[in-house]
Write a protein that holds these residues in place. Structure first.
Motif, PDB file in Angstrom:
ATOM      1  N   GLU A   1      12.492   4.506   1.807  1.00  0.00           N
ATOM      2  CA  GLU A   1      13.856   4.385   1.288  1.00  0.00           C
ATOM      3  C   GLU A   1      13.853   4.025  -0.201  1.00  0.00           C
ATOM      4  OE1 GLU A   1      15.713   1.547   3.835  1.00  0.00           O
ATOM      5  OE2 GLU A   1      16.338   3.057   5.323  1.00  0.00           O
ATOM      6  N   ASP A   2      12.916   3.148  -0.596  1.00  0.00           N
ATOM      7  CA  ASP A   2      12.820   2.779  -2.006  1.00  0.00           C
ATOM      8  C   ASP A   2      12.433   3.998  -2.849  1.00  0.00           C
ATOM      9  OD1 ASP A   2      12.725   0.574  -4.062  1.00  0.00           O
ATOM     10  OD2 ASP A   2      10.682   1.348  -4.255  1.00  0.00           O
ATOM     11  N   ALA A   3      11.515   4.801  -2.322  1.00  0.00           N
ATOM     12  CA  ALA A   3      11.119   6.017  -3.039  1.00  0.00           C
ATOM     13  C   ALA A   3      12.278   7.005  -3.122  1.00  0.00           C
ATOM     14  CB  ALA A   3       9.930   6.660  -2.342  1.00  0.00           C
ATOM     15  N   GLN A   4      13.093   7.056  -2.076  1.00  0.00           N
ATOM     16  CA  GLN A   4      14.242   7.956  -2.094  1.00  0.00           C
ATOM     17  C   GLN A   4      15.287   7.515  -3.116  1.00  0.00           C
ATOM     18  OE1 GLN A   4      16.752   7.982   1.441  1.00  0.00           O
ATOM     19  NE2 GLN A   4      16.800  10.246   1.381  1.00  0.00           N
ATOM     20  N   LEU A   5      15.456   6.199  -3.247  1.00  0.00           N
ATOM     21  CA  LEU A   5      16.444   5.669  -4.194  1.00  0.00           C
ATOM     22  C   LEU A   5      15.965   5.757  -5.642  1.00  0.00           C
ATOM     23  CD1 LEU A   5      17.693   2.522  -2.245  1.00  0.00           C
ATOM     24  CD2 LEU A   5      18.998   4.602  -2.732  1.00  0.00           C
ATOM     25  N   HIS A   6      14.647   5.624  -5.830  1.00  0.00           N
ATOM     26  CA  HIS A   6      14.088   5.604  -7.184  1.00  0.00           C
ATOM     27  C   HIS A   6      12.924   6.596  -7.281  1.00  0.00           C
ATOM     28  CE1 HIS A   6      16.462   1.952  -7.644  1.00  0.00           C
ATOM     29  NE2 HIS A   6      15.884   1.479  -6.540  1.00  0.00           N
ATOM     30  N   PRO A   7      13.196   7.861  -7.159  1.00  0.00           N
ATOM     31  CA  PRO A   7      12.105   8.847  -7.131  1.00  0.00           C
ATOM     32  C   PRO A   7      11.294   8.877  -8.420  1.00  0.00           C
ATOM     33  CG  PRO A   7      14.245   9.938  -7.347  1.00  0.00           C
ATOM     34  CD  PRO A   7      14.529   8.511  -7.062  1.00  0.00           C
ATOM     35  N   ARG A   8      11.939   8.670  -9.559  1.00  0.00           N
ATOM     36  CA  ARG A   8      11.196   8.758 -10.821  1.00  0.00           C
ATOM     37  C   ARG A   8      10.294   7.545 -11.051  1.00  0.00           C
ATOM     38  NH1 ARG A   8      15.709  11.159 -15.142  1.00  0.00           N
ATOM     39  NH2 ARG A   8      16.141  13.090 -13.965  1.00  0.00           N
TER      40      ARG A   8
ATOM     41  N   THR B   1       1.810   4.469   2.980  1.00  0.00           N
ATOM     42  CA  THR B   1       2.387   5.126   4.150  1.00  0.00           C
ATOM     43  C   THR B   1       1.318   5.435   5.194  1.00  0.00           C
ATOM     44  OG1 THR B   1       4.146   6.117   2.827  1.00  0.00           O
ATOM     45  CG2 THR B   1       3.674   7.140   4.949  1.00  0.00           C
ATOM     46  N   LEU B   2       0.206   5.979   4.740  1.00  0.00           N
ATOM     47  CA  LEU B   2      -0.885   6.279   5.674  1.00  0.00           C
ATOM     48  C   LEU B   2      -1.452   5.006   6.292  1.00  0.00           C
ATOM     49  CD1 LEU B   2      -2.722   9.122   3.716  1.00  0.00           C
ATOM     50  CD2 LEU B   2      -1.387   9.334   5.825  1.00  0.00           C
ATOM     51  N   HIS B   3      -1.505   3.933   5.493  1.00  0.00           N
ATOM     52  CA  HIS B   3      -1.985   2.662   6.030  1.00  0.00           C
ATOM     53  C   HIS B   3      -1.073   2.184   7.158  1.00  0.00           C
ATOM     54  CE1 HIS B   3      -3.661  -1.385   6.183  1.00  0.00           C
ATOM     55  NE2 HIS B   3      -2.415  -1.853   6.096  1.00  0.00           N
ATOM     56  N   ASP B   4       0.244   2.255   6.945  1.00  0.00           N
ATOM     57  CA  ASP B   4       1.183   1.826   7.978  1.00  0.00           C
ATOM     58  C   ASP B   4       1.105   2.729   9.206  1.00  0.00           C
ATOM     59  OD1 ASP B   4       2.103  -0.266   6.422  1.00  0.00           O
ATOM     60  OD2 ASP B   4       3.710   0.925   5.512  1.00  0.00           O
ATOM     61  N   LEU B   5       0.965   4.029   8.980  1.00  0.00           N
ATOM     62  CA  LEU B   5       0.842   4.945  10.113  1.00  0.00           C
ATOM     63  C   LEU B   5      -0.446   4.710  10.885  1.00  0.00           C
ATOM     64  CD1 LEU B   5       2.204   8.287   8.602  1.00  0.00           C
ATOM     65  CD2 LEU B   5       3.291   6.822  10.320  1.00  0.00           C
ATOM     66  N   ASP B   6      -1.530   4.405  10.171  1.00  0.00           N
ATOM     67  CA  ASP B   6      -2.785   4.075  10.855  1.00  0.00           C
ATOM     68  C   ASP B   6      -2.609   2.864  11.761  1.00  0.00           C
ATOM     69  OD1 ASP B   6      -4.174   6.155   9.745  1.00  0.00           O
ATOM     70  OD2 ASP B   6      -5.050   4.974   8.104  1.00  0.00           O
ATOM     71  N   ARG B   7      -1.857   1.892  11.271  1.00  0.00           N
ATOM     72  CA  ARG B   7      -1.621   0.691  12.070  1.00  0.00           C
ATOM     73  C   ARG B   7      -0.804   1.019  13.319  1.00  0.00           C
ATOM     74  NH1 ARG B   7      -1.832  -4.534  12.424  1.00  0.00           N
ATOM     75  NH2 ARG B   7      -0.072  -5.720  13.222  1.00  0.00           N
ATOM     76  N   VAL B   8       0.246   1.805  13.162  1.00  0.00           N
ATOM     77  CA  VAL B   8       1.055   2.202  14.312  1.00  0.00           C
ATOM     78  C   VAL B   8       0.211   2.985  15.309  1.00  0.00           C
ATOM     79  CG1 VAL B   8       2.992   3.633  15.061  1.00  0.00           C
ATOM     80  CG2 VAL B   8       3.230   2.186  13.036  1.00  0.00           C
ATOM     81  N   GLN B   9      -0.569   3.924  14.790  1.00  0.00           N
ATOM     82  CA  GLN B   9      -1.408   4.733  15.668  1.00  0.00           C
ATOM     83  C   GLN B   9      -2.429   3.866  16.399  1.00  0.00           C
ATOM     84  OE1 GLN B   9      -3.642   7.798  13.684  1.00  0.00           O
ATOM     85  NE2 GLN B   9      -4.059   8.906  15.579  1.00  0.00           N
ATOM     86  N   GLY B  10      -3.002   2.884  15.704  1.00  0.00           N
ATOM     87  CA  GLY B  10      -3.972   2.002  16.344  1.00  0.00           C
ATOM     88  C   GLY B  10      -3.353   1.194  17.471  1.00  0.00           C
ATOM     89  N   ILE B  11      -2.143   0.680  17.243  1.00  0.00           N
ATOM     90  CA  ILE B  11      -1.467  -0.098  18.276  1.00  0.00           C
ATOM     91  C   ILE B  11      -1.166   0.772  19.485  1.00  0.00           C
ATOM     92  CG2 ILE B  11       0.640  -1.367  18.844  1.00  0.00           C
ATOM     93  CD1 ILE B  11       0.707  -2.311  15.923  1.00  0.00           C
TER      94      ILE B  11
END
Length: 323
Positions: free
Chosen positions: A130-137, A148-158
């Protein structure tokens, strides 16, 4: 011989009528059986009343009142035996209801813990996007993708751990002879990470099981030791009777005796390891014990001479590898 019966009692009048039809020479014999017949009738009537009482009490019992018991009488008569059998059945029903309620509570707690654990990386992922969407530049794409990949890795691990835990109540799908010595050596080499690793391994210690699950179990135990060790991890593997005994000890802070069983519960972190970056999701040791149990083994933790924790795994040796 003339017999006269007075009174309004129906059974007595019926008996008098029967006696009039009996030859005089047989009346005395018949009269001898009358007391026994009346006594048997009284016993039968008492039994029927007791059975009727049990039926009425059972009708009043429902699942909300399984602690209720029917009245028991003394002796070993059929009614007394029936009452005791009914109470035994009710006791088993109560125990089953208690077990079911405990299982429901564990299921609700597990669902709540899993939801809470998954919410953290999902919330972090959503916040960054959401922060990236609000402030893309102002967004560093490489940094965003990395987090993002770190967070997804954590979700996938759980999720992977949760799925594995649901399958560990049954026997491993794949069973073959596994060289535990070779697996321990390989996993130790893979997880050195700057620590001093001391190996003391008996050669060719073989067990039967699922190689992938055993590797997962070893990886979880070694990862736990690596996260808590200061400098040194000591790994020992030997034959102990008909079992393989693996010990993994670290020189960290150790685990208080009161927590040595609790750490194997799902989503449990001790105070010294509450950081999600260091402590993981709190599922690794639960998975390790689940795998050990599925392979007819055991896993527990104890203190060690170097001040840290020592995890001890025991598994049955392969029949051909026992000495």
């Amino acid at each position: 011989m003339t017999m006269t019966f007075r009174g309004g009692n129906g059974p007595v009048r019926a008996l008098a009528a029967c006696l009039r039809k009996i030859p005089a020479g047989r009346v005395a014999d018949v009269l001898l059986t009358v007391p026994a017949t009346l006594k048997a009738r009284r016993v039968r009537d008492r039994s029927l009343r007791a059975v009727a009482s049990i039926r009425l009490e059972l009708d009043a019992i429902n699942l909300a009142g399984v602690n209720t018991r029917v009245s028991e009488t003394d002796g070993n008569g059929e009614a007394a035996q029936l009452a005791r059998a009914v109470n035994t059945t009710l006791e088993r029903l109560r125990e089953a209801c208690d077990r079911a309620e405990r299982a429901r509570k564990r299921q609700r707690q597990f669902a709540a813990d899993a939801s809470h654990e998954l919410c953290t990386p999902i919330a972090a992922l959503r916040m960054r996007l959401e922060d990236a969407q609000l402030h893309p530049r102002e967004t560093d794409l490489d940094d965003l993708l990395g987090h993002t990949l770190h967070d997804l890795d954590r979700v996938q691990g759980i999720v992977t751990d949760l799925l594995l835990l649901t399958r560990l109540g049954t026997a491993p799908r794949r069973v073959e002879q596994v060289n535990l010595t070779a697996l321990v050596r390989a996993e130790a080499a893979r997880q050195i990470d700057g620590h001093h690793i001391h190996l003391r391994l008996d050669p060719e210690v073989n067990v039967d099981g699922d190689p992938e699950q055993i590797i997962r179990m070893l990886g979880n135990l070694l990862d736990n030791a690596r996260r808590h060790a200061v400098r040194t991890i000591r790994i020992g593997l030997r034959r102990a009777g008909d079992r393989a005994e693996l010990s993994i000890a670290d020189d960290g802070e150790g685990i208080p005796p009161a927590d040595r069983e609790r750490i194997f519960h799902r989503f449990v972190r001790l105070d010294a390891a509450r950081s999600r970056d260091r402590g993981g999701a709190g599922l690794g040791l639960a998975v390790a014990r689940g795998i050990a149990s599925a392979h007819h083994g055991s896993l527990h933790v104890e203190g060690c001479a170097w001040g840290g924790a020592c995890f001890v795994l025991r598994m049955p040796l392969s029949p051909g590898g026992r000495t």
